[in-house]
Write an enzyme that holds these catalytic residues in place. Structure first.
Site, PDB file in Angstrom:
ATOM      1  N   HIS A 118      34.643  38.712  39.414  1.00  0.00           N
ATOM      2  CA  HIS A 118      33.929  38.141  38.268  1.00  0.00           C
ATOM      3  C   HIS A 118      32.489  38.630  38.252  1.00  0.00           C
ATOM      4  O   HIS A 118      32.050  39.394  39.109  1.00  0.00           O
ATOM      5  CB  HIS A 118      34.002  36.596  38.280  1.00  0.00           C
ATOM      6  CG  HIS A 118      32.942  35.937  39.117  1.00  0.00           C
ATOM      7  ND1 HIS A 118      32.239  34.843  38.715  1.00  0.00           N
ATOM      8  CD2 HIS A 118      32.463  36.241  40.350  1.00  0.00           C
ATOM      9  CE1 HIS A 118      31.387  34.471  39.650  1.00  0.00           C
ATOM     10  NE2 HIS A 118      31.505  35.302  40.651  1.00  0.00           N
ATOM     11  N   CYS A 161      25.919  37.119  42.163  1.00  0.00           N
ATOM     12  CA  CYS A 161      27.023  36.986  41.201  1.00  0.00           C
ATOM     13  C   CYS A 161      26.704  37.675  39.873  1.00  0.00           C
ATOM     14  O   CYS A 161      27.575  37.769  39.004  1.00  0.00           O
ATOM     15  CB  CYS A 161      27.383  35.520  40.967  1.00  0.00           C
ATOM     16  SG  CYS A 161      28.385  34.816  42.300  1.00  0.00           S
ATOM     17  N   HIS A 200      32.098  41.833  41.394  1.00  0.00           N
ATOM     18  CA  HIS A 200      32.284  41.547  42.819  1.00  0.00           C
ATOM     19  C   HIS A 200      33.399  40.523  42.895  1.00  0.00           C
ATOM     20  O   HIS A 200      33.838  40.012  41.866  1.00  0.00           O
ATOM     21  CB  HIS A 200      30.995  40.985  43.444  1.00  0.00           C
ATOM     22  CG  HIS A 200      30.638  39.654  42.870  1.00  0.00           C
ATOM     23  ND1 HIS A 200      30.043  39.533  41.643  1.00  0.00           N
ATOM     24  CD2 HIS A 200      30.864  38.400  43.317  1.00  0.00           C
ATOM     25  CE1 HIS A 200      29.897  38.249  41.372  1.00  0.00           C
ATOM     26  NE2 HIS A 200      30.395  37.535  42.358  1.00  0.00           N
ATOM     27  N   HIS A 215      35.526  37.142  45.075  1.00  0.00           N
ATOM     28  CA  HIS A 215      35.498  36.023  46.026  1.00  0.00           C
ATOM     29  C   HIS A 215      36.917  35.724  46.472  1.00  0.00           C
ATOM     30  O   HIS A 215      37.864  35.930  45.718  1.00  0.00           O
ATOM     31  CB  HIS A 215      34.938  34.752  45.378  1.00  0.00           C
ATOM     32  CG  HIS A 215      33.512  34.855  44.962  1.00  0.00           C
ATOM     33  ND1 HIS A 215      32.458  34.721  45.838  1.00  0.00           N
ATOM     34  CD2 HIS A 215      32.953  35.081  43.749  1.00  0.00           C
ATOM     35  CE1 HIS A 215      31.322  34.846  45.186  1.00  0.00           C
ATOM     36  NE2 HIS A 215      31.589  35.069  43.900  1.00  0.00           N
ATOM     37  N   ASP A 270      45.066  35.383  40.443  1.00  0.00           N
ATOM     38  CA  ASP A 270      45.031  36.102  41.717  1.00  0.00           C
ATOM     39  C   ASP A 270      44.986  37.614  41.507  1.00  0.00           C
ATOM     40  O   ASP A 270      45.821  38.177  40.788  1.00  0.00           O
ATOM     41  CB  ASP A 270      46.249  35.717  42.558  1.00  0.00           C
ATOM     42  CG  ASP A 270      46.136  36.239  43.985  1.00  0.00           C
ATOM     43  OD1 ASP A 270      45.009  36.257  44.527  1.00  0.00           O
ATOM     44  OD2 ASP A 270      47.173  36.625  44.558  1.00  0.00           O
ATOM     45  N   HIS A 271      43.989  38.242  42.125  1.00  0.00           N
ATOM     46  CA  HIS A 271      43.763  39.684  42.017  1.00  0.00           C
ATOM     47  C   HIS A 271      43.494  40.124  40.582  1.00  0.00           C
ATOM     48  O   HIS A 271      43.851  41.241  40.183  1.00  0.00           O
ATOM     49  CB  HIS A 271      44.909  40.480  42.657  1.00  0.00           C
ATOM     50  CG  HIS A 271      44.865  40.422  44.153  1.00  0.00           C
ATOM     51  ND1 HIS A 271      45.176  39.296  44.854  1.00  0.00           N
ATOM     52  CD2 HIS A 271      44.501  41.339  45.069  1.00  0.00           C
ATOM     53  CE1 HIS A 271      45.010  39.518  46.143  1.00  0.00           C
ATOM     54  NE2 HIS A 271      44.594  40.749  46.306  1.00  0.00           N
ATOM     55  N   GLU A 324      34.234  28.514  46.312  1.00  0.00           N
ATOM     56  CA  GLU A 324      33.943  29.927  46.089  1.00  0.00           C
ATOM     57  C   GLU A 324      33.457  30.587  47.375  1.00  0.00           C
ATOM     58  O   GLU A 324      33.807  31.728  47.671  1.00  0.00           O
ATOM     59  CB  GLU A 324      32.878  30.068  44.991  1.00  0.00           C
ATOM     60  CG  GLU A 324      32.689  31.487  44.491  1.00  0.00           C
ATOM     61  CD  GLU A 324      31.548  31.592  43.504  1.00  0.00           C
ATOM     62  OE1 GLU A 324      31.825  31.770  42.306  1.00  0.00           O
ATOM     63  OE2 GLU A 324      30.371  31.476  43.917  1.00  0.00           O
TER      64      GLU A 324
END
Ligand code: NI
Length: 140
Positions: free
Chosen positions: A16, A35, A41, A43, A81-82, A128
């Protein structure tokens, strides 16, 4: 009958970026820190879903935890996810990808399916980093 809360932990990894298009990179960095990195990047998020209900007189369980896990996978993890939260996730469209907004959006995804399972959604907790987490209890 007693009402008992039970929590399922799941994990997902996603990319994100937090930044406002109408702010300079310096303003964005000052507010959103790392962020705001322009090239994204990721998490490794941890998601905790708490539901409540009366333990079954037959099984003594509040709910079938594997059914709850499948439901979280279908309605939340398969979408996140991913993935890139800002670009790929329909239920995050038009919202900043803060942990706060993620917790609210995940609640919205889960509320009806959890109810159909016969229990009440109580808390969506999203971590996070290991030092910060957000909780949403459905309050408006
Ligand atoms: Ni971030």
């Amino acid at each position: 009958m007693p009402i008992v809360h039970i929590t399922r932990r799941e994990r997902f990894s996603a990319a994100h970026k937090l930044s406002r298009a109408d702010w300079t990179p310096e303003q964005n960095y000052a507010t959103f820190g790392k962020c705001s990195n322009p090239n994204w990047h990721g998490h490794n998020y941890v998601l905790w879903v708490t539901v409540s209900g009366e333990p079954s007189t037959e099984t003594s369980f509040v709910t079938d935890l594997s059914a709850l896990s499948r439901l979280i996978k279908e309605h939340v993890l398969d979408h996140l996810d991913h993935k890139n939260i800002d670009l790929d996730v329909p239920f995050m469209k038009g919202r900043y990808s803060s942990t706060e907004n993620l917790a609210v959006a995940i609640w919205e995804q889960l509320e009806a399916p959890v109810k159909a399972l016969g229990v009440s959604l109580r808390t969506v907790k999203v971590e996070e980093t290991e030092n910060n987490y957000v909780e949403y209890h459905g309050e408006r």
